[in-house]
Design a protein around this motif. Structure first.
Motif, PDB file in Angstrom:
ATOM      1  N   ALA A  78       0.823  -1.279  -0.138  1.00 38.09           N
ATOM      2  CA  ALA A  78      -0.088  -0.011  -0.048  1.00 38.09           C
ATOM      3  C   ALA A  78       0.920   1.282   0.078  1.00 38.09           C
ATOM      4  O   ALA A  78       2.231   1.408   0.271  1.00 38.09           O
ATOM      5  CB  ALA A  78      -0.883   0.046   1.355  1.00 38.09           C
ATOM      6  N   GLU A  79       0.219   2.286  -0.410  1.00 39.01           N
ATOM      7  CA  GLU A  79       0.804   3.818  -0.444  1.00 39.01           C
ATOM      8  C   GLU A  79       1.501   3.948   0.910  1.00 39.01           C
ATOM      9  O   GLU A  79       0.929   3.782   2.098  1.00 39.01           O
ATOM     10  CB  GLU A  79       0.047   4.576  -1.068  1.00 39.01           C
ATOM     11  CG  GLU A  79       0.692   6.020  -1.020  1.00 39.01           C
ATOM     12  CD  GLU A  79      -0.606   7.122  -1.300  1.00 39.01           C
ATOM     13  OE1 GLU A  79      -0.156   7.946  -2.235  1.00 39.01           O
ATOM     14  OE2 GLU A  79      -1.292   7.277  -0.584  1.00 39.01           O
ATOM     15  N   GLY A  80       2.907   4.256   0.973  1.00 42.58           N
ATOM     16  CA  GLY A  80       3.457   4.592   2.317  1.00 42.58           C
ATOM     17  C   GLY A  80       3.736   3.365   3.215  1.00 42.58           C
ATOM     18  O   GLY A  80       3.960   3.557   4.286  1.00 42.58           O
ATOM     19  N   GLY A  81       3.539   2.127   2.626  1.00 40.62           N
ATOM     20  CA  GLY A  81       3.737   1.142   3.568  1.00 40.62           C
ATOM     21  C   GLY A  81       2.627   0.919   4.588  1.00 40.62           C
ATOM     22  O   GLY A  81       3.103   0.034   5.515  1.00 40.62           O
ATOM     23  N   ARG A  82       1.687   1.435   4.433  1.00 43.47           N
ATOM     24  CA  ARG A  82       0.715   1.279   5.561  1.00 43.47           C
ATOM     25  C   ARG A  82      -0.132  -0.204   5.880  1.00 43.47           C
ATOM     26  O   ARG A  82      -0.063  -0.823   4.859  1.00 43.47           O
ATOM     27  CB  ARG A  82      -0.686   2.232   5.322  1.00 43.47           C
ATOM     28  CG  ARG A  82      -0.341   3.678   5.196  1.00 43.47           C
ATOM     29  CD  ARG A  82      -1.418   4.534   5.179  1.00 43.47           C
ATOM     30  NE  ARG A  82      -2.710   3.933   4.521  1.00 43.47           N
ATOM     31  CZ  ARG A  82      -3.980   4.456   4.775  1.00 43.47           C
ATOM     32  NH1 ARG A  82      -4.027   5.579   5.474  1.00 43.47           N
ATOM     33  NH2 ARG A  82      -4.762   3.948   4.127  1.00 43.47           N
ATOM     34  N   THR A  83      -0.434  -0.705   6.946  1.00 42.37           N
ATOM     35  CA  THR A  83      -0.851  -1.965   7.356  1.00 42.37           C
ATOM     36  C   THR A  83      -1.583  -2.080   8.289  1.00 42.37           C
ATOM     37  O   THR A  83      -2.040  -0.906   8.967  1.00 42.37           O
ATOM     38  CB  THR A  83       0.310  -2.846   7.759  1.00 42.37           C
ATOM     39  OG1 THR A  83       0.919  -2.222   9.137  1.00 42.37           O
ATOM     40  CG2 THR A  83       1.312  -3.057   6.669  1.00 42.37           C
ATOM     41  N   ILE A  84      -2.451  -3.135   8.108  1.00 42.46           N
ATOM     42  CA  ILE A  84      -3.786  -3.109   9.417  1.00 42.46           C
ATOM     43  C   ILE A  84      -3.660  -4.710   9.625  1.00 42.46           C
ATOM     44  O   ILE A  84      -2.732  -5.578   9.172  1.00 42.46           O
ATOM     45  CB  ILE A  84      -4.840  -3.186   8.637  1.00 42.46           C
ATOM     46  CG1 ILE A  84      -5.300  -3.884   7.486  1.00 42.46           C
ATOM     47  CG2 ILE A  84      -5.280  -1.614   8.544  1.00 42.46           C
ATOM     48  CD1 ILE A  84      -6.669  -3.720   6.868  1.00 42.46           C
ATOM     49  N   GLU A  85      -4.082  -4.928  10.893  1.00 39.06           N
ATOM     50  CA  GLU A  85      -3.841  -6.160  11.509  1.00 39.06           C
ATOM     51  C   GLU A  85      -5.447  -6.831  11.435  1.00 39.06           C
ATOM     52  O   GLU A  85      -6.345  -6.295  11.355  1.00 39.06           O
ATOM     53  CB  GLU A  85      -3.745  -6.195  12.946  1.00 39.06           C
ATOM     54  CG  GLU A  85      -2.383  -5.384  13.320  1.00 39.06           C
ATOM     55  CD  GLU A  85      -1.279  -6.044  12.672  1.00 39.06           C
ATOM     56  OE1 GLU A  85      -1.061  -7.577  12.759  1.00 39.06           O
ATOM     57  OE2 GLU A  85      -0.155  -5.567  12.459  1.00 39.06           O
ATOM     58  N   VAL A  86      -5.407  -8.278  11.155  1.00 38.94           N
ATOM     59  CA  VAL A  86      -6.474  -9.043  11.047  1.00 38.94           C
ATOM     60  C   VAL A  86      -6.448 -10.008  12.254  1.00 38.94           C
ATOM     61  O   VAL A  86      -5.574 -10.724  12.637  1.00 38.94           O
ATOM     62  CB  VAL A  86      -6.105 -10.124   9.811  1.00 38.94           C
ATOM     63  CG1 VAL A  86      -7.599 -10.707   9.759  1.00 38.94           C
ATOM     64  CG2 VAL A  86      -6.479  -9.187   8.753  1.00 38.94           C
ATOM     65  N   ASP A  87      -7.503  -9.692  13.055  1.00 43.34           N
ATOM     66  CA  ASP A  87      -7.779 -10.636  14.238  1.00 43.34           C
ATOM     67  C   ASP A  87      -8.589 -11.818  14.242  1.00 43.34           C
ATOM     68  O   ASP A  87      -9.427 -12.033  13.415  1.00 43.34           O
ATOM     69  CB  ASP A  87      -8.348  -9.626  15.491  1.00 43.34           C
ATOM     70  CG  ASP A  87      -7.300  -8.809  15.746  1.00 43.34           C
ATOM     71  OD1 ASP A  87      -6.134  -8.639  15.526  1.00 43.34           O
ATOM     72  OD2 ASP A  87      -7.950  -7.662  16.100  1.00 43.34           O
ATOM     73  N   ASP A  88      -8.225 -12.927  15.012  1.00 39.85           N
ATOM     74  CA  ASP A  88      -8.884 -14.175  15.370  1.00 39.85           C
ATOM     75  C   ASP A  88      -9.935 -13.847  16.343  1.00 39.85           C
ATOM     76  O   ASP A  88      -9.608 -13.611  17.526  1.00 39.85           O
ATOM     77  CB  ASP A  88      -7.917 -15.195  15.794  1.00 39.85           C
ATOM     78  CG  ASP A  88      -8.826 -16.483  15.903  1.00 39.85           C
ATOM     79  OD1 ASP A  88     -10.122 -16.530  16.231  1.00 39.85           O
ATOM     80  OD2 ASP A  88      -8.014 -17.644  16.209  1.00 39.85           O
ATOM     81  N   PRO A  89     -11.264 -13.567  16.250  1.00 37.20           N
ATOM     82  CA  PRO A  89     -12.262 -13.293  16.974  1.00 37.20           C
ATOM     83  C   PRO A  89     -12.269 -14.422  18.237  1.00 37.20           C
ATOM     84  O   PRO A  89     -12.970 -14.008  19.391  1.00 37.20           O
ATOM     85  CB  PRO A  89     -13.548 -13.085  16.146  1.00 37.20           C
ATOM     86  CG  PRO A  89     -13.373 -14.081  15.166  1.00 37.20           C
ATOM     87  CD  PRO A  89     -11.924 -14.104  14.615  1.00 37.20           C
ATOM     88  N   ALA A  90     -11.798 -15.546  18.053  1.00 35.64           N
ATOM     89  CA  ALA A  90     -11.870 -16.407  19.046  1.00 35.64           C
ATOM     90  C   ALA A  90     -10.747 -16.440  20.070  1.00 35.64           C
ATOM     91  O   ALA A  90     -10.951 -16.944  21.273  1.00 35.64           O
ATOM     92  CB  ALA A  90     -11.755 -17.959  18.514  1.00 35.64           C
TER      93      ALA A  90
END
Length: 488
Positions: A26-38
């Protein structure tokens, strides 16, 4: 704790944007985290697209549109068929991935792989059946030719609750029709779509035909795409409120839109119903996907003469449901998607009880980690309760009674939504009347699950516009062109 096999699978899932046939940051190296709801723990870090990334994805779709539209229908269909075959070979991986990012039990995730795959198979066959009309005009002065053409570049926005099926239900007909697409999966469950994009790439889909952008800024990324005059189609599955905003944004460029929005499904049980079938149907209609489905039965409208026994028998089944992490053997109820979903379900139950409803079983949060809520049955729900107006999206059965057919119909139709209804009766004439009288786009008669790739899925009123699946599904991505050829 994540097992070695789970870690290996997660590491094999792409974590970048897929634009123009390339995996890029992504532009600028932006990231997000994906969580396990359990567990509440992060399981994968992925790219977080910016509005500029979204436009780059649309650029790629526009650049690929002419060539993809000119690709022979048989070729398009064979790519989808290869994708179907490859999905069957990798069904265990896709099922586990959905369980990890969404929480549903592994057996249900496997069912979603089977269901989602059918859209690939169905539309691989429909690609070569796009047809038109040819004939003399009534005046006898010329020949009318009616043909179907791809709409053009499409923007597809998918929800978190069925990560594979909602992607295949939109992507497959678009590609079969000759349209290129930009897909934006939900921030909460984007991994399955990324994994599926890799599968389509392996199946031979040309670069730029499919583009996937994952983002934590849905509105900011979507708005420039929707307002771009090169976009010709928007398909969205999600809440009615968001759908209304997207329809308003689409108006400026008069986009073709398909909207699969909220539901408030009535589950009507008449006094002559086979209660064994009704209870079995209730368990399917309510607890599939932990109740997190737009087709989930929301209001159980039960004839007063059988309401007590129906509530008791459903409660017995509900008490026996096993709660836990979806990867565990025998688990039937996994976590809700997040704590906000738990808060909503609990708030609706507490409101109903405070107004006089009886809590038959459940009705409590489950201690963490994870976002779990007990499977619940509430009976004697009174008019005005929020649980009768709002989509629950959780494992809660709410029961209200009726005295005669007219009252049952009135209660069932007393909602702004109209996606699906369920009716249980032994009287076929009454069943036919319900088909005519209930204001929903779909209906299950003595059955608790209606979805099928060969059937048109969609609703009326504020449950949406357009249909997905069936013969109707591909026409959402086609425009009709009429040509007159004079005789002389």
């Amino acid at each position: 704790m994540t097992s070695t096999s789970e870690s290996t699978l997660l590491e094999s899932v792409p974590n970048q944007l897929y634009i123009g046939g390339r995996w890029i940051d992504a532009e600028g190296g932006r990231t997000i985290e994906v969580d396990d709801p359990a567990t509440g723990r992060s399981i994968r870090t992925i790219a977080d697209a910016s509005p500029a990334d979204g436009i780059r994805a649309l650029d790629a779709a526009v650049a690929a549109q002419a060539e993809w539209a000119a690709t022979a229908p048989r070729v398009r269909g064979e790519i989808l068929r290869r994708a179907f075959d490859m999905l069957q070979e990798r069904k265990a991986e896709f099922a586990l991935l959905m369980t990890l990012e969404m929480g549903k039990p592994l057996s249900e995730a496997a069912g979603e792989v089977a269901y989602g795959g059918e859209f690939l198979r169905w539309f691989s066959e429909e690609a070569v059946r796009i047809s038109g009309r040819y004939g003399q005009n009534p005046e006898g002065t010329g020949t009318m030719v009616v043909s179907q053409r791809p709409v053009g570049p499409c923007f597809l926005i998918t929800p978190w609750n069925f990560p594979l099926a909602m992607a295949t239900r939109k992507i497959a007909p678009a590609l079969a029709a000759g349209c290129t697409v930009v897909v934006k999966p939900a921030e909460l469950t984007p991994l399955t779509t990324l994994f599926f994009a890799k599968l389509l790439e392996d199946a031979g889909l040309p670069g730029g035909v499919l583009n996937v952008i994952t983002t934590s800024s849905s509105g900011a990324v979507s708005e420039p795409i929707i307002s771009d005059p090169r976009l010709r189609k928007l398909s969205f599955t999600g809440s009615t409120g968001v759908g209304q905003k997207l329809i308003a944004q689409s108006a400026a460029n008069v986009l073709r839109t398909s909207m699969e929005l909220g539901g408030n499904a009535p589950f009507v049980v008449f006094d002559d119903a086979d209660l064994d079938k009704a209870v079995d149907g209730a368990m399917l209609a309510k607890f599939r996907n932990i109740g997190q489905a737009c087709t989930a039965a929301n209001r159980f409208i039960v004839h007063e003469s059988v309401a007590d026994v129906f509530a008791r028998r459903v409660a017995e089944r509900v008490k026996a449901l096993s709660i836990g992490r979806g990867t565990e053997q025998g688990v039937e109820i996994g976590p809700l998607i997040n704590d906000k979903a738990v808060d909503k379900a609990d708030g609706l139950v507490q409101d109903a009880v405070s107004r006089g409803a009886q809590l038959v079983t459940g009705g409590k949060r489950v201690d963490g980690p994870g976002s779990f809520y007990e499977p619940t049955v509430v009976s004697g729900v009174v008019a005005g309760s929020e649980i009768l107006r709002e989509e629950i999206f959780g494992p809660v059965v709410s029961i209200v009674t009726f005295a005669d057919e007219d009252e049952g119909v009135r209660l069932a139709n007393d909602t702004q939504y109209g996606l699906v209804s369920y009716v249980f009766t032994a009287d076929l004439a009454r069943g036919q009347r319900m088909i005519d009288r209930l204001e929903t786009g779909m209906m299950g008669l003595n059955v608790g699950v209606v979805s099928n790739a060969a059937a048109p899925f969609g609703g009326v009123k504020q449950s949406g516009l357009g249909r997905e699946g069936g013969l109707e599904g591909i026409h959402e991505y086609l425009s009709t062109k009429y040509t007159l050829i004079p005789n002389s």
